[in-house]
Design a protein around this motif. Sequence first.
Motif, short mmCIF file in Angstrom:
data_model
loop_
_atom_site.label_atom_id
_atom_site.label_comp_id
_atom_site.label_asym_id
_atom_site.label_seq_id
_atom_site.Cartn_x
_atom_site.Cartn_y
_atom_site.Cartn_z
N GLY A 101 3.30 7.27 -7.78
CA GLY A 101 4.35 8.22 -8.13
C GLY A 101 3.74 9.43 -8.80
O GLY A 101 2.53 9.63 -8.76
N THR A 102 4.60 10.25 -9.43
CA THR A 102 4.11 11.44 -10.11
C THR A 102 4.03 11.15 -11.60
O THR A 102 4.55 10.15 -12.08
CB THR A 102 5.06 12.63 -9.89
N GLN A 105 7.57 11.30 -12.84
CA GLN A 105 8.42 10.25 -12.27
C GLN A 105 7.56 9.18 -11.60
O GLN A 105 7.43 9.17 -10.37
CB GLN A 105 9.36 10.84 -11.23
N SER A 107 6.73 5.82 -9.77
CA SER A 107 7.58 5.00 -8.92
C SER A 107 7.33 3.53 -9.21
O SER A 107 6.24 3.02 -8.94
CB SER A 107 7.28 5.32 -7.45
N GLU A 109 8.59 0.97 -7.78
CA GLU A 109 8.36 0.24 -6.52
C GLU A 109 6.89 0.32 -6.12
O GLU A 109 6.27 -0.68 -5.74
CB GLU A 109 9.21 0.83 -5.39
N THR A 110 6.33 1.53 -6.18
CA THR A 110 4.93 1.70 -5.78
C THR A 110 4.01 0.93 -6.72
O THR A 110 3.07 0.27 -6.28
CB THR A 110 4.56 3.19 -5.78
N VAL A 112 4.69 -1.77 -8.41
CA VAL A 112 4.80 -3.20 -8.08
C VAL A 112 3.96 -3.53 -6.85
O VAL A 112 3.24 -4.53 -6.82
CB VAL A 112 6.28 -3.59 -7.85
N GLU A 127 11.87 4.89 -19.21
CA GLU A 127 12.60 4.05 -18.25
C GLU A 127 11.68 3.19 -17.39
O GLU A 127 11.91 1.99 -17.27
CB GLU A 127 13.50 4.91 -17.37
N LEU A 135 10.03 -6.76 -15.35
CA LEU A 135 9.38 -7.42 -14.22
C LEU A 135 8.17 -8.24 -14.65
O LEU A 135 7.52 -8.88 -13.82
CB LEU A 135 8.94 -6.38 -13.18
N GLY B 28 12.26 3.37 0.91
CA GLY B 28 12.07 3.74 -0.49
C GLY B 28 10.65 4.20 -0.66
O GLY B 28 9.98 4.53 0.32
N ALA B 29 10.20 4.22 -1.91
CA ALA B 29 8.83 4.64 -2.18
C ALA B 29 7.86 3.78 -1.37
O ALA B 29 6.83 4.25 -0.89
CB ALA B 29 8.54 4.53 -3.67
N VAL B 30 8.19 2.48 -1.24
CA VAL B 30 7.40 1.57 -0.43
C VAL B 30 8.27 1.16 0.75
O VAL B 30 9.39 0.72 0.55
CB VAL B 30 7.02 0.31 -1.24
N SER B 54 4.93 -8.83 -3.69
CA SER B 54 5.46 -7.61 -4.28
C SER B 54 6.69 -7.13 -3.50
O SER B 54 7.61 -6.55 -4.08
CB SER B 54 4.39 -6.53 -4.34
N THR B 57 9.67 -8.93 -4.90
CA THR B 57 10.03 -8.37 -6.21
C THR B 57 10.73 -7.03 -6.06
O THR B 57 11.77 -6.79 -6.68
CB THR B 57 8.75 -8.18 -7.06
N ILE B 58 10.17 -6.17 -5.21
CA ILE B 58 10.77 -4.84 -5.03
C ILE B 58 12.19 -4.98 -4.50
O ILE B 58 13.12 -4.35 -5.01
CB ILE B 58 9.91 -3.99 -4.07
N ARG B 61 14.46 -7.39 -7.27
CA ARG B 61 14.59 -6.95 -8.66
C ARG B 61 14.90 -5.47 -8.76
O ARG B 61 15.42 -5.02 -9.77
CB ARG B 61 13.31 -7.25 -9.44
N LEU B 62 14.54 -4.68 -7.74
CA LEU B 62 14.73 -3.24 -7.87
C LEU B 62 15.73 -2.68 -6.86
O LEU B 62 16.68 -2.00 -7.22
CB LEU B 62 13.38 -2.51 -7.68
N ARG B 63 15.51 -2.98 -5.57
CA ARG B 63 16.24 -2.23 -4.56
C ARG B 63 17.65 -2.76 -4.30
O ARG B 63 18.60 -1.99 -4.19
CB ARG B 63 15.43 -2.24 -3.26
N GLY B 194 18.52 5.62 -10.97
CA GLY B 194 17.15 5.26 -11.32
C GLY B 194 17.17 4.17 -12.39
O GLY B 194 18.01 4.19 -13.28
N ARG B 306 16.30 8.89 -2.93
CA ARG B 306 15.08 8.13 -3.20
C ARG B 306 13.93 8.50 -2.27
O ARG B 306 12.77 8.37 -2.64
CB ARG B 306 15.35 6.62 -3.05
N PRO B 311 7.09 9.72 -3.71
CA PRO B 311 7.63 8.62 -4.52
C PRO B 311 8.47 9.07 -5.71
O PRO B 311 8.89 8.22 -6.47
CB PRO B 311 6.38 7.90 -4.99
N ALA B 312 8.71 10.38 -5.88
CA ALA B 312 9.62 10.79 -6.95
C ALA B 312 11.06 10.64 -6.44
O ALA B 312 11.28 10.24 -5.30
CB ALA B 312 9.32 12.22 -7.36
N GLU B 313 12.03 10.97 -7.29
CA GLU B 313 13.44 10.81 -6.92
C GLU B 313 14.23 12.03 -7.34
O GLU B 313 13.90 12.69 -8.31
CB GLU B 313 14.05 9.62 -7.66
#
Lengths: 311, 339
Positions: A101-102, A105, A107, A109-110, A112, A127, A135, B28-30, B54, B57-58, B61-63, B194, B306, B311-313
């Motif tokens: 990510g940046t 921000q 990421s 997901e990345t 993980v 955040e 996690l 998404g980012a991935v 992973s 998990t993504i 837990r996240l998406r 987010g 997203r 990978p930013a939002e």
Amino acid sequence: MLEEANMMKRLTYLAVLSLLAVVLLACTPAVVTPPPVEPTTITVVDDMGREITLNKNPQRIVSLAPSNTEILFAIGVLDRVVGVTDVCLFPPEAQEIPHAGTFFQPSVETIVSMKPDVVFAASLHREPVEQLDALGIPVVVLDPQTIADILANISLIGEAVGAQAQAESVVAEILSVFAEVEAKVATVPTEQRPVVFWEVWSDPIWTAAKATFIHELIEMAGGVNMAGDVDGTFVEYSFEMLITKDPAVIFYGHAAETVEEYLSRPNWGTIAAVQSKRVYLVDQDIVQQPGPRIGLGLMELARHIHPDLWK
Amino acid sequence: MEIKKPLRVMPLLWTLLLAMLIISMANGAVSIPVSRIWAALSEVISSPRAEWSSEATILWRLRIPRALLAAVVGAGLATAGAVLQGLLRNGLADSYVLGVSSGASLGAALAMLMGLRLSFFGLGSVTPAAFVGATLTLFVVVFIARRMTGNSTLGLLLAGIAMSSFLSAIVSLLVFFSRERIQPIVFWTMGGFGARSWNHLIAVAPYIFVGYSVAFLLNRQLTAISLGDETAHHLGVNVPSTRLVLLGASALLTAAAVSVSGVIGFVGLMIPHMARMVSSHNYRRLLPASAVLGATFLVAADLIARVIVKPAELPVGIITALCGGPFFIYLLSKRRREI
């Protein structure tokens, strides 16, 4: 005769029995004290005061700030770094590492997907840090405000990744630069210390106030920080006040202008530093980044503030 | 009242939502190929958390919680918009345009500032506080519009816009003085999903469910009121009390949405119009269609937010406003005919 035979029988029994006993004894495992079990995890306390437990010698490291990346490089573990940010430009090898990510921000997901053993974040990553905590991914948050913090951060990262010795030698190197500069500057009387203006940005004028390590660097280098009487970190500064303080030396790192352009700014001609052309464009990543290159940063400031000391 | 046409629309809308959820899970980012989603999900069921890949998990837990939250919030905002448009007989009504969202955000921000963290238990008090803010704002705006501007469409909109600016200025002030103890400005103006988790979903889904259920149970009365108070009265509807309950329901829906995702505009404005096109003006059909379309729309908007700068939002409110602003102007231009 019978007596004798009986005797022989008994003796044989005895012999067999003692042999058995010897064999049995030999087979009993010897009682040895077991070697102390090496702990497989290590617990560190980060700048937010959180206790983080992580595996010793983490092999997959993610860095979410350029200063963290520089520290990891300086202590010789850049080869274990699997994720950095878009602004991790030094060393150049860091630019080859995939981005998590940046900087502003990251990421989650990345991160993980990078399966890190440890993540080094900054205080602005509130955040994402909460999410990574949930996690169960170990995150060490660094929040360097002072030079002492920067040195402590180098040691902390060294401890967390199992490179204490390298970290201590990096710290020692920085301290020796500090000592060298301080020894020279000590000879300069207070009244000969010039007012120094560190320009973070020009429109509006932003500078580094008392609670920054840039303030510390300027003072260590034998200057008087123009905004040293202002509380706070990075602050907006009025041009009227700037003219009144009349800085003798100006540093800027934003590279929005060349030095020639800077010297010909309208209304800036009366300022001492502009008149004497003591306006310097410095590499802001060395001075403004709370990383292991602050020794270099101090040296650069010191040479410009008191050039005669370094001839 | 005609009820024939739209019978087969709902399965289609549900399919669309399901498809959008799956697309959202894959991107998404991935990127996770659709073919691997099933494998990752079965891993979630079969193996302990420590052994998840992973991807598992993504996803889990996240998406998935995020996509479902976007769906629930979208459904809530669209329902709130549909209810308000019917109650006020004004096609431009929406909780964002009327300042109800800003009222909710002020309530939520105040609750957060009083030391209540945005955790699962903290949320327990943020949503009620947002509800108080939303309800007060809604009643003030409706009162101003009825008593002071003779209940004109324009009067209602202007009262809403004024309240909205005023309340969001107060929220900005709170954010400025809070020193990062509450969500940043952009959350209160553009919204977003987010860092949202199952806890947020579990915390707001019941409110949205209650709000939707109340509106749906009163669908007959709502349809009658949307045709005119006189008509409703003749059909045996107790107009004042029904109106009160339905305004409360729309405030609740808005408050629940705002307390987890900030202020996301224009969903409640656009979606009911689209729902009318594919289903009916009868609220028995319109409410479910609006809810499912709203869910689909917000899941899609969140997906775009997203991936477009990954990978930013981006804040999801940018996407909804980019669609909603022009739509609002289009509705204004048709005003003589429709509103």
